[in-house]
Structure formats: C-alpha cells, structure tokens
Design an enzyme around this catalytic site. Structure first.
Site, mmCIF file in Angstrom:
data_model
loop_
_atom_site.group_PDB
_atom_site.id
_atom_site.type_symbol
_atom_site.label_atom_id
_atom_site.label_comp_id
_atom_site.label_asym_id
_atom_site.label_seq_id
_atom_site.Cartn_x
_atom_site.Cartn_y
_atom_site.Cartn_z
ATOM 1 N N LYS A 179 0.857 -1.193 0.000
ATOM 2 C CA LYS A 179 0.000 0.000 0.000
ATOM 3 C C LYS A 179 0.898 1.250 0.000
ATOM 4 O O LYS A 179 1.402 1.674 1.032
ATOM 5 C CB LYS A 179 -0.908 0.039 1.229
ATOM 6 C CG LYS A 179 -2.027 1.056 1.031
ATOM 7 C CD LYS A 179 -2.429 1.802 2.276
ATOM 8 C CE LYS A 179 -1.465 2.800 2.763
ATOM 9 N NZ LYS A 179 -1.226 3.959 1.899
ATOM 10 N N GLU A 254 10.007 1.346 10.439
ATOM 11 C CA GLU A 254 11.089 2.277 10.072
ATOM 12 C C GLU A 254 10.465 3.668 10.105
ATOM 13 O O GLU A 254 9.719 4.039 9.204
ATOM 14 C CB GLU A 254 11.632 1.947 8.677
ATOM 15 C CG GLU A 254 12.287 0.583 8.593
ATOM 16 C CD GLU A 254 13.607 0.488 9.352
ATOM 17 O OE1 GLU A 254 14.117 1.532 9.819
ATOM 18 O OE2 GLU A 254 14.128 -0.625 9.493
ATOM 19 N N CYS A 288 14.101 10.689 6.011
ATOM 20 C CA CYS A 288 14.204 10.289 7.419
ATOM 21 C C CYS A 288 15.624 10.484 7.945
ATOM 22 O O CYS A 288 15.831 10.718 9.130
ATOM 23 C CB CYS A 288 13.787 8.832 7.580
ATOM 24 S SG CYS A 288 14.714 7.709 6.513
ATOM 25 N N GLU A 382 10.986 16.651 14.339
ATOM 26 C CA GLU A 382 11.443 16.302 12.991
ATOM 27 C C GLU A 382 10.797 17.308 12.040
ATOM 28 O O GLU A 382 9.565 17.364 11.937
ATOM 29 C CB GLU A 382 11.002 14.877 12.623
ATOM 30 C CG GLU A 382 11.487 14.467 11.249
ATOM 31 C CD GLU A 382 10.929 13.119 10.758
ATOM 32 O OE1 GLU A 382 9.758 12.829 11.028
ATOM 33 O OE2 GLU A 382 11.681 12.385 10.108
HETATM 34 P P1 NAD Z 1 2.806 8.677 7.346
HETATM 35 O O1 NAD Z 1 3.044 7.860 8.554
HETATM 36 O O2 NAD Z 1 1.777 9.724 7.391
HETATM 37 O O3 NAD Z 1 2.430 7.750 6.089
HETATM 38 C C1 NAD Z 1 3.199 6.618 5.754
HETATM 39 C C2 NAD Z 1 2.282 5.566 5.135
HETATM 40 O O4 NAD Z 1 1.344 5.120 6.113
HETATM 41 C C3 NAD Z 1 1.451 6.071 3.966
HETATM 42 O O5 NAD Z 1 1.330 5.050 3.008
HETATM 43 C C4 NAD Z 1 0.100 6.346 4.611
HETATM 44 O O6 NAD Z 1 -0.982 6.312 3.702
HETATM 45 C C5 NAD Z 1 0.009 5.218 5.608
HETATM 46 N N1 NAD Z 1 -0.880 5.457 6.742
HETATM 47 C C6 NAD Z 1 -1.304 6.639 7.249
HETATM 48 N N2 NAD Z 1 -2.090 6.419 8.313
HETATM 49 C C7 NAD Z 1 -2.168 5.076 8.491
HETATM 50 C C8 NAD Z 1 -2.825 4.228 9.435
HETATM 51 N N3 NAD Z 1 -3.557 4.733 10.428
HETATM 52 N N4 NAD Z 1 -2.662 2.894 9.318
HETATM 53 C C9 NAD Z 1 -1.899 2.368 8.333
HETATM 54 N N5 NAD Z 1 -1.272 3.122 7.401
HETATM 55 C C10 NAD Z 1 -1.398 4.458 7.484
HETATM 56 O O7 NAD Z 1 4.253 9.226 6.965
HETATM 57 P P2 NAD Z 1 4.608 10.423 6.007
HETATM 58 O O8 NAD Z 1 4.445 11.664 6.768
HETATM 59 O O9 NAD Z 1 3.922 10.287 4.723
HETATM 60 O O10 NAD Z 1 6.158 10.099 5.766
HETATM 61 C C11 NAD Z 1 7.160 10.797 6.359
HETATM 62 C C12 NAD Z 1 7.614 10.112 7.631
HETATM 63 O O11 NAD Z 1 8.204 8.861 7.298
HETATM 64 C C13 NAD Z 1 8.702 10.883 8.338
HETATM 65 O O12 NAD Z 1 8.504 10.838 9.719
HETATM 66 C C14 NAD Z 1 9.967 10.138 7.940
HETATM 67 O O13 NAD Z 1 11.054 10.309 8.827
HETATM 68 C C15 NAD Z 1 9.484 8.738 7.910
HETATM 69 N N6 NAD Z 1 10.376 7.910 7.082
HETATM 70 C C16 NAD Z 1 11.133 6.949 7.698
HETATM 71 C C17 NAD Z 1 12.034 6.195 6.946
HETATM 72 C C18 NAD Z 1 12.894 5.140 7.589
HETATM 73 O O14 NAD Z 1 13.430 4.293 6.877
HETATM 74 N N7 NAD Z 1 13.083 5.157 8.896
HETATM 75 C C19 NAD Z 1 12.134 6.418 5.568
HETATM 76 C C20 NAD Z 1 11.333 7.411 4.988
HETATM 77 C C21 NAD Z 1 10.446 8.138 5.753
#
Ligand code: NAD
Length: 487
Positions: A179, A254, A288, A382
């Site tokens: 997803k 992650e 990230c 962040e």
């Molecule tokens: P997010 O958590 O809002 O979304 C990530 C994914 O989760 C999306 O596909 C979203 O649709 C889905 N999602 C949202 N709510 C959900 C729920 N309740 N249940 C299941 N899935 C759900 O993250 P974002 O803001 O889009 O991404 C940025 C964040 O991701 C930052 O905090 C960044 O640091 C982190 N990130 C971490 C890594 C790593 O490897 N550690 C890599 C890239 C990004």
C-alpha cells in the site's frame, strides 16, 4: 519508444489479479511543482485489501515451493527491466515526487542495488544442521517464508521504500500486498507492480493498492497478513505497531528521525559545511536521514554557520522537471505550513535566520538557523523540510549529550580531522547508524538499515537482515523409523 506503462491499461486502476477497478474510486496523481494532473490511479478500500490478501495467501504456497534459483531469476529480471527503463522511473520521481533529477537517479541506483541483493537471497544457505540428541534422528533448523507480507510505504523516497521490502519478501518466498502513499501512487506503487509484472512474477503474488489510512489500517488488521513492514511517521508507526501486537503479526517499523551532524573543532569546515548542506537540503530535507540538528563545537561555530549559510543562499529552488535546480517543491501545503511553523516558532524563541526562512508556493528556501537551543521546536521536532538548525556546544561530551537528547535514534554523523575521535564518538551515540567523516544520508542495500527508539524497531533491511525480517525458523527432525513411547 514505448515505455513500460504504455503496454498496459493502468490508469484509474489498482494492481490486484491484473489491472482492476478499485472499490475506493479514482484519484489524480498531481505534480507538486505545478499542480498539473499527471495521471489517475485507482484507490483501494478495505474490501480490496481483503480480496488481495486472500488471493495472495493462495498464491504464496506455490511460490514458496518453487526452487530458490527460479525465484531469484524473477528478481534478476526485475532488475534488468528497471535498468532498461530507468528514464521512465526517474521522470515519475521528478514529476510526481518533486525530486531533482540527481535524487531520482540516486534512488533508482539504490533500487537496483536492492534488487540485486534480493536476487542473491534465494540461493544462499537457508538453515543449519543441528546436533542430534538421539542416534538415528536428523535435526534441522530452516528458514521458511512468513506467508503474506503487507508493505506500507511513504512518499518521500517512494520507489526504494517500497522495493526494499517488496523485493526481499518476494525473493524469500512470501507474497506481498503493497500500500503506497497516494501522493506518489505511481512512483511508489504502479511502477513497482508493472516492474514485477514485466519480470514475469506469477499471478496473485504481488498486489499494489494505493490508498490512505483506511486501507493501510485494514492491511495491518487483516488476518491473512503475517507481517507488516511499515515505513512512515512515528505517530502512525505506533498505531500500526499496536494493531500488529493485538493481531499477533510480526512488524518492522522504520519511522522518523531527528539526526545529528556533529562538527568537531578539528574538522575541515569547507568539507563539513558541504556535508551539512547535502545532509540538510537533499530532497528539500524530506528524508528520514536528513541532518536535522547540526551540533558544532563553539570554536568553529561562527565559521561553520557562515559557510553553511553561503551554501544555502547559493542553492536554486524551483521546478525540477523544467529548471536546473538543487531543490524542488515540498510535497504539499500541510507539510510546508508545518515547516514554516517550526521555523517561526524557533525564531520567536530567540533563534536567528542566517539564510532562507521564507517560501513561495511549495518552494521553501534552504534555511539556516543560528542560536538554536535544545528547548526550541527546530531542535525537538522532525522538521522534514530544508532547514538546518545549528546548536553550539562547548566540547565533545556536550556534543554527545545534545545529540542523544532526542527520542529518535536513526542516524548520526561526525566531521572530525581525527579518525580516533570519530570512532570514540561513534561508540557513544545512541543511533542505529553512525557515519564518521560523512553526512547522514547513506544507504547500502547490503548493510543493516534502521533506528532505535522513536525511529523504530529497525536495523532490519539489508541482505543478511532480510533473512531475519522476512522468514521464520522452523525446526524439523527426521527419523528413519518411528518408535514407541512409555505411554
Ligand atoms: P505517514 O506515517 O503519514 O504515512 C506513511 C504511510 O502510512 C502512507 O502510506 C500512509 O498512507 C500510511 N498510513 C497513514 N495512516 C495510516 C494508518 N492509520 N494505518 C496504516 N497506514 C497508514 O508518513 P509520512 O508523513 O507520509 O512520511 C514521512 C515520515 O516517514 C517521516 O517521519 C519520515 O522520517 C518517515 N520515514 C522513515 C524512513 C525510515 O526508513 N526510517 C524512511 C522514509 C520516511
């Protein structure tokens, strides 16, 4: 020349038993730099998730029974298809994701590395012969697939963050339901589906269901799913982790980062400021691993700040598809407003803007903040934008204490003229990854990647770690003959 996506009817569809109509409707894929509509993707709902996981569970058993070399061949083919079509993938990353071309090319290179490493997994040894506790009994520990793996990925490095879980999970005999985030549904989803379709992956093994929180939560809840590999924010990671705990799934989280770049007093400041600018501003700071806290010893702080601010002022910002720019747009207005709130609140608390601090539409100027202290929002949160907050410290001990003063623990980097000082600091930093004389943004497909604390339960991706992540142990014993027991 025809492109990969030209060969199938994918617009407005999801990939689940071929390109099918979704129950959640259709969504525009838009270009953040211009607002232009690039395409339409299908939006999955909970019913689509349930149908996909059921079909994936069916297909998985046959896939797991295939030989390692035949699974490896499909992953190798996916790498070859990507290499042949990389311009198409890069263009989507630029237009849909707001990446500058260099970031897009870097991301495709990373994905090739992930596919090559994943293709090597199925032909590696996959267990141990154990000593036998009785004569005539053979005892084996072997790795078996988990079943259906649910992958939930974000928009910032959409292709790599999908493929780094999809490829090893498939290679090791699992089926996958992916997803991707709706904001990069094509680059993090549709293209991944098409890549494996073109590579000849058997039907039913990979389902790609773009959608928002609804289908994401349904996937985490789904009884056919054995594991969730989630990459995204810490707040959502906590929810996904809780659901996985309740439904007894394995979960890989992650999550966010607030990473320190420490500049010691013996660092080469020309190089350190260049590392600082790259670490803070690559992909507009939406990574990230972004260097979100620059922790600098006081004797070199003024010069570091000066050099970093000059670099920031020299970086052009604009549409990465049409212009020669170093930074593209932020992904959306909500993200931009959050970045600006943090900058304004930090300045309100006493920090000084040395560069940037303003925006035009989604284009945020690379920003350097001086006089940042550990209580200010730019230190604590962040930011996920092109902002380099600089904190001045007296000595190494304070640098370590300040670097560790966060709930996150993804990456740290140190700039120093003395490798010994760097090694010593690496031992004292509480992060999953440390780079000495480098910046924070690094990824090798064969190295364990991941963080501690609020950055997740990671360190799980990367070839050897992929075995730990995407398989489970099974203990099997064999006797040539059954025997009777006292009862
Ligand atoms: P997010 O958590 O809002 O979304 C990530 C994914 O989760 C999306 O596909 C979203 O649709 C889905 N999602 C949202 N709510 C959900 C729920 N309740 N249940 C299941 N899935 C759900 O993250 P974002 O803001 O889009 O991404 C940025 C964040 O991701 C930052 O905090 C960044 O640091 C982190 N990130 C971490 C890594 C790593 O490897 N550690 C890599 C890239 C990004």
């Amino acid at each position: 020349m025809t492109e990969l996506l030209d060969d199938v009817s994918w617009q407005g569809k999801i990939y689940s038993n071929g390109w099918t109509t979704a129950h959640g409707g259709v969504l525009d894929s838009t270009e953040p730099a211009t607002g232009a509509v690039l395409a339409q993707v299908g939006l999955a709902d909970a019913d689509d998730v349930a149908a996909a996981t059921a079909r994936a569970a069916q297909a998985q058993a046959e896939w797991a029974a295939q030989t390692g070399p035949s699974r490896a061949a499909v992953i190798r083919k996916a790498a070859a298809v990507l290499a042949d079509n990389r311009a198409e993938f890069e263009r989507w990353l630029v237009r849909e994701g707001g990446a500058v071309p260099g970031k897009a090319a870097f991301e495709v290179d990373l994905v090739l590395g992930e596919l090559w490493e994943a293709a090597a997994l199925p032909t590696q040894p996959w267990g141990h012969l154990l000593p036998s506790s009785e004569p005539g009994r053979e005892s084996v520990a072997r790795r078996v697939p988990l079943g259906v793996v649910g992958v939930i990925s974000p928009w910032n490095f959409p292709l790599i963050l999908s493929v780094r879980a999809v490829a090893p999970a498939l290679a090791l005999g699992n089926a996958v339901v992916l997803k991707p985030d709706v904001q990069t549904a094509v680059s993090g989803g549709t293209l991944v589906a098409r890549l494996f379709e073109a590579a000849g992956l058997p039907d039913g093994l990979l389902h790609v269901l773009p959608g928002d929180a609804g289908p994401g939560a349904a996937l985490a809840e789904d009884p056919n799913v054995a594991m969730i590999a989630f990459t995204g924010s810490t707040a959502v990671g906590r929810e996904v982790g809780a659901t996985a705990g309740r439904t007894l799934k394995r979960v890989s989280l992650e999550l966010g980062g607030n990473n320190a770049l420490i500049v010691l007093d013996d660092a080469d400041l020309e190089i350190a400021s260049s590392a600082g600018a790259w670490g803070a501003f690559l992909h507009q700071g939406q990574v990230c691993m972004t260097a979100g806290r620059h922790i600098v010893l006081e004797s070199v702080a003024d010069e570091y700040l000066d050099r970093l601010a000059k670099r920031a002022q020299g970086l052009p910002v604009g549409d990465p598809f049409t212009g020669q720019v170093a930074l593209g747009p932020l992904i959306n207005e909500r993200q931009r407003d959050n970045v600006h709130r943090i900058v304004e609140e930090t300045v309100g608390a006493g920090a000084e803007v040395m560069a940037g601090g303003s925006y035009d539409g989604l284009f945020y100027q690379p920003t350097v903040l001086a006089g940042v202290t550990t209580s200010m929002p730019a230190f604590r949160e962040e930011i996920f934008g092109p902002v380099a907050p600089v904190v001045v410290v007296r000595d190494e001990a304070e640098a370590v204490a300040v670097a560790n003063n966060t709930e996150y623990g993804l990456v740290a980097a140190v700039q120093t003229g003395s490798p010994e000082r760097g090694r010593d600091l690496a031992r004292r930093l509480r992060t999953g990854i440390v780079h000495i004389n480098d910046q924070t943004l690094n990824n090798d497909a064969y190295a364990p990647f991941g963080g501690t604390g609020a950055s997740g339960n990671g360190s799980r991706f990367g070839s050897q770690s992929s075995w730990d992540e995407f398989t489970q142990w099974q203990w099997v014993t064999f006797r040539d003959q059954a025997h009777a027991f006292p009862f």
